[in-house]
Design a protein around this motif. Structure first.
Motif, PDB file in Angstrom:
ATOM      1  N   GLU A 173       6.124  -5.148   0.674  1.00 12.43           N
ATOM      2  CA  GLU A 173       5.433  -6.301   1.324  1.00 12.43           C
ATOM      3  C   GLU A 173       5.022  -5.767   3.122  1.00 12.43           C
ATOM      4  N   ILE A 174       5.269  -4.461   3.340  1.00 16.26           N
ATOM      5  CA  ILE A 174       5.029  -3.852   4.582  1.00 16.26           C
ATOM      6  C   ILE A 174       3.512  -3.431   4.716  1.00 16.26           C
ATOM      7  N   PHE A 175       2.956  -3.136   3.449  1.00 10.81           N
ATOM      8  CA  PHE A 175       1.837  -2.371   3.360  1.00 10.81           C
ATOM      9  C   PHE A 175       0.679  -3.097   2.604  1.00 10.81           C
ATOM     10  N   SER A 176      -0.636  -2.541   2.782  1.00  4.95           N
ATOM     11  CA  SER A 176      -1.674  -3.295   2.327  1.00  4.95           C
ATOM     12  C   SER A 176      -1.818  -3.320   0.858  1.00  4.95           C
ATOM     13  N   PRO A 177      -2.563  -4.035   0.170  1.00  7.36           N
ATOM     14  CA  PRO A 177      -2.863  -4.033  -0.946  1.00  7.36           C
ATOM     15  C   PRO A 177      -3.202  -2.728  -1.608  1.00  7.36           C
ATOM     16  N   ALA A 178      -3.759  -1.968  -1.089  1.00  9.29           N
ATOM     17  CA  ALA A 178      -4.491  -0.675  -1.547  1.00  9.29           C
ATOM     18  C   ALA A 178      -3.382   0.121  -1.849  1.00  9.29           C
ATOM     19  N   LYS A 179      -2.172   0.315  -0.661  1.00 10.05           N
ATOM     20  CA  LYS A 179      -1.136   1.173  -0.672  1.00 10.05           C
ATOM     21  C   LYS A 179       0.090   0.768  -1.654  1.00 10.05           C
ATOM     22  N   ILE A 180      -0.005  -0.632  -1.921  1.00  8.97           N
ATOM     23  CA  ILE A 180       0.991  -1.023  -2.873  1.00  8.97           C
ATOM     24  C   ILE A 180       0.471  -0.575  -4.133  1.00  8.97           C
ATOM     25  N   GLN A 181      -0.988  -0.802  -4.602  1.00  7.73           N
ATOM     26  CA  GLN A 181      -1.494  -0.456  -5.779  1.00  7.73           C
ATOM     27  C   GLN A 181      -1.349   1.122  -5.962  1.00  7.73           C
ATOM     28  N   SER A 182      -1.300   1.703  -4.868  1.00  8.45           N
ATOM     29  CA  SER A 182      -1.058   3.297  -5.170  1.00  8.45           C
ATOM     30  C   SER A 182       0.338   3.603  -5.408  1.00  8.45           C
TER      31      SER A 182
END
Length: 343
Positions: free
Chosen positions: A251-260
């Motif tokens: 939850e700390i990160f952006s959608p793009a980082k979570i997806q990665s």
């Protein structure tokens, strides 16, 4: 049209304007150790004396604590702790949340006063409260041992919200679990205590790993939990695990980082591997309860400048896009959380 505010509207507006007072009363009481003193027996006079504050100030503090229903005062003047205070606000209580109250006051609340500035400038402006030039709170904590200790002690207390995560039967089929961003080892320790055959590899930043090793050794689990300094995004992950867990990380990160991270996890696990996610999540219609709102504001204003308590549906979609074919949901909406197991 009647322009007069109803009593209900006025009460609602006052709660919005003045809710911070509750946080301040609670934080001050925990800083002073009020509940510990009361537990040993106290009156107004004796409480003020033992706290080394004047009686008038103590009276004001008690006014706030009584409104919060954390203490009561008898006709004879005896002050007693409410069951909630006794259970969660004594410093040595098994379920003490005092470390998280301190984190909330000294990091989250302090930084979130910059929310307007953060929105206008498009950056985590609350970071200005903390020395250093790292672009995230976690980077700045790495060079400030006292701040990092405050954070991890608080988050260790906060993980007491996770008994539903610990009870997921799927953990029983994992032999070695990779704990990504595992912090001070609190979750690894609790999982090992619950599942006697489980072994864990914990990865996090170098300054955090030192604390994790010390915590794990103190619990006698050094033979079952190994710790490695790894950047979760850029470094290869240690091999040999058939399960991966993200607990209060994504939850700390952006959608793009979570997806990665989901794609990296899918590439890491074999076809029988399992991914466990324990995260703050808001309702799918994004009307959020207080905890998901507060945490999302904290992420944007100071922690990383991105992230939020994303809806469950977002995670399920991202997991599917990363190549996971089966996702089980364990709802914990009462505390704005959800646990997911993806295969």
């Amino acid at each position: 049209m009647n322009d007069e505010l109803s009593w209900e509207e006025w009460e609602a507006l006052c709660e919005m304007m003045n809710g911070y007072i509750k946080t301040q009363v609670l934080s001050t009481a925990c800083d002073l150790g009020v509940f510990d003193v009361i537990e040993r027996g106290a009156t107004l006079a004796s409480l003020a004396e033992r706290l080394e504050i004047d009686e008038h100030g103590c009276r004001v503090l008690l006014l706030g604590l009584r409104q919060l229903k954390l203490v009561s005062v008898s006709e004879t003047g005896a002050i007693t702790n409410a069951p909630l205070a006794r259970r969660c606000l004594l410093r040595n209580a098994q379920q003490s949340m005092v470390p998280f109250v301190r984190l909330n006051d000294q990091i989250q609340h302090r930084a979130c006063l910059h929310f307007t500035q953060a929105l206008r400038e498009g950056r985590n402006a609350g970071l200005d409260e903390f020395p250093g030039d790292a672009p995230t709170l976690y980077g700045r904590m790495a060079t400030d041992p006292s701040l990092e200790r405050l954070f991890h002690e608080g988050m260790g207390a906060y993980t007491r919200l996770s008994p539903r995560m610990m009870a997921m039967e799927e953990f029983g089929s994992v032999s070695r679990l990779l704990d990504v961003g595992g912090g001070d080892g609190t979750n690894a320790i609790r999982l090992c205590e619950r599942y006697p055959s489980l072994k864990v590899t914990l990865i996090d930043l170098p300054s955090v790993i030192e604390k994790a090793r010390a915590n794990i050794e103190a619990h006698g689990l050094a033979d079952r939990v190994t710790c490695e300094a790894v950047d979760m995004f850029t470094d290869p992950w240690p091999s040999g695990c058939d399960g991966v867990i993200f607990s209060h990380v994504l939850e700390i990160f952006s959608p793009a980082k979570i997806q990665s991270l989901y794609r990296k996890t899918r590439a890491y696990l074999d076809d029988n591997g399992q991914l466990f996610v324990w995260s703050l999540m808001c309702n799918d219609d994004e009307d959020g309860n207080l905890q998901s709102i507060k945490s999302s504001l904290y992420f944007v204003t100071v922690a990383s400048g991105e992230g939020m308590a994303y809806p469950v549906a977002d995670h399920v979609r991202w997991l599917s896009e990363a190549g996971f074919v089966d996702v089980t949901k364990y709802d914990a909406r009462s505390i704005d959380h959800c646990a997911l197991v993806a295969r």
